[in-house]
Design a protein around this motif. Structure first.
Motif, PDB file in Angstrom:
ATOM      1  N   UNK A  62      57.262  43.398  44.119  1.00 44.35           N
ATOM      2  CA  UNK A  62      57.674  42.141  43.515  1.00 44.35           C
ATOM      3  C   UNK A  62      57.093  40.908  44.186  1.00 44.35           C
ATOM      4  N   UNK A  63      56.314  41.089  45.260  1.00 41.64           N
ATOM      5  CA  UNK A  63      55.720  39.949  45.965  1.00 41.64           C
ATOM      6  C   UNK A  63      54.568  39.304  45.209  1.00 41.64           C
ATOM      7  N   UNK A  64      54.060  39.980  44.180  1.00 43.15           N
ATOM      8  CA  UNK A  64      52.933  39.436  43.442  1.00 43.15           C
ATOM      9  C   UNK A  64      52.720  40.174  42.139  1.00 43.15           C
ATOM     10  N   UNK A  65      51.680  39.797  41.420  1.00 42.29           N
ATOM     11  CA  UNK A  65      51.425  40.420  40.118  1.00 42.29           C
ATOM     12  C   UNK A  65      51.090  41.907  40.260  1.00 42.29           C
ATOM     13  N   UNK A  66      51.558  42.703  39.311  1.00 41.97           N
ATOM     14  CA  UNK A  66      51.275  44.143  39.339  1.00 41.97           C
ATOM     15  C   UNK A  66      49.846  44.437  38.906  1.00 41.97           C
ATOM     16  N   UNK A  67      49.282  43.519  38.091  1.00 41.27           N
ATOM     17  CA  UNK A  67      47.901  43.721  37.646  1.00 41.27           C
ATOM     18  C   UNK A  67      47.225  42.377  37.418  1.00 41.27           C
ATOM     19  N   UNK A  68      45.906  42.395  37.512  1.00 39.46           N
ATOM     20  CA  UNK A  68      45.062  41.233  37.266  1.00 39.46           C
ATOM     21  C   UNK A  68      43.823  41.710  36.517  1.00 39.46           C
ATOM     22  N   UNK A  69      43.117  40.784  35.905  1.00 38.04           N
ATOM     23  CA  UNK A  69      41.863  41.087  35.232  1.00 38.04           C
ATOM     24  C   UNK A  69      40.718  40.531  36.076  1.00 38.04           C
ATOM     25  N   UNK A  70      39.672  41.342  36.225  1.00 34.02           N
ATOM     26  CA  UNK A  70      38.476  40.907  36.943  1.00 34.02           C
ATOM     27  C   UNK A  70      37.288  40.984  35.997  1.00 34.02           C
ATOM     28  N   UNK A  71      36.610  39.862  35.842  1.00 34.96           N
ATOM     29  CA  UNK A  71      35.349  39.831  35.095  1.00 34.96           C
ATOM     30  C   UNK A  71      34.234  39.712  36.119  1.00 34.96           C
ATOM     31  N   UNK A  72      33.199  40.518  35.948  1.00 34.85           N
ATOM     32  CA  UNK A  72      32.080  40.498  36.891  1.00 34.85           C
ATOM     33  C   UNK A  72      30.772  40.762  36.160  1.00 34.85           C
ATOM     34  N   UNK A  73      29.688  40.563  36.873  1.00 32.50           N
ATOM     35  CA  UNK A  73      28.358  40.682  36.283  1.00 32.50           C
ATOM     36  C   UNK A  73      28.052  42.111  35.859  1.00 32.50           C
ATOM     37  N   UNK A  74      27.225  42.217  34.858  1.00 33.00           N
ATOM     38  CA  UNK A  74      26.753  43.517  34.406  1.00 33.00           C
ATOM     39  C   UNK A  74      25.939  44.185  35.506  1.00 33.00           C
ATOM     40  N   UNK A  75      25.977  45.496  35.533  1.00 36.72           N
ATOM     41  CA  UNK A  75      25.126  46.230  36.464  1.00 36.72           C
ATOM     42  C   UNK A  75      23.756  46.512  35.847  1.00 36.72           C
TER      43      UNK A  75
END
Length: 140
Positions: A62-75
């Protein structure tokens, strides 16, 4: 704050997440991410980048979000070349840093957004609108 960031989802560490979330005020000064795993939300190689859901485990639940979204560069080298030529990653980072919060309907809050032109890497760590459904383009 400008500092090194993980170029791909598999490079994200609990220490990096803890630092970013503390620095932006998303969690308290004692909150600590103990573990992180990621699931790809983009099929195969994303058109211009990758989108992943990060699942976080905190030392105290409960100290923070259970999930986040990460967008990153294509490989994919060709996608990165196109993105660099048209400054796509830079523009997206600038959108979240300078404009996203002011728009309606809601745009996910970016806890971190940074672009590294020398390596054509970028990372946008944003809130997860988990549970929201995308609209049907046919039905409306």
């Amino acid at each position: 704050m400008t500092y090194p960031f993980p170029p791909q989802p598999g490079d994200v560490t609990p220490e990096w997440l803890t630092s970013v979330l503390r620095d932006c005020g998303a969690v308290g000064p004692k909150a600590t991410v103990l573990a992180v795993r990621h699931d790809s939300l983009s099929e195969g190689v994303g058109m211009m980048g990758t989108v992943s859901r990060l699942h976080l485990d905190f030392a105290v639940e409960g100290d923070g979000p259970r999930s986040l979204i990460l967008k990153s560069a294509s490989e994919a080298p060709m996608s990165r070349k196109v993105a660099a030529k048209f400054r796509l990653y830079e523009r997206e980072v600038n959108f979240y840093v300078g404009l996203g919060e002011a728009l309606e309907p809601a745009v996910p809050h970016a806890h971190f957004a940074q672009y590294a032109p020398e390596t054509v890497d970028y990372a946008i760590l944003m809130e997860d609108f988990d549970g929201y459904c995308t609209g049907d383009q046919v039905v409306g």
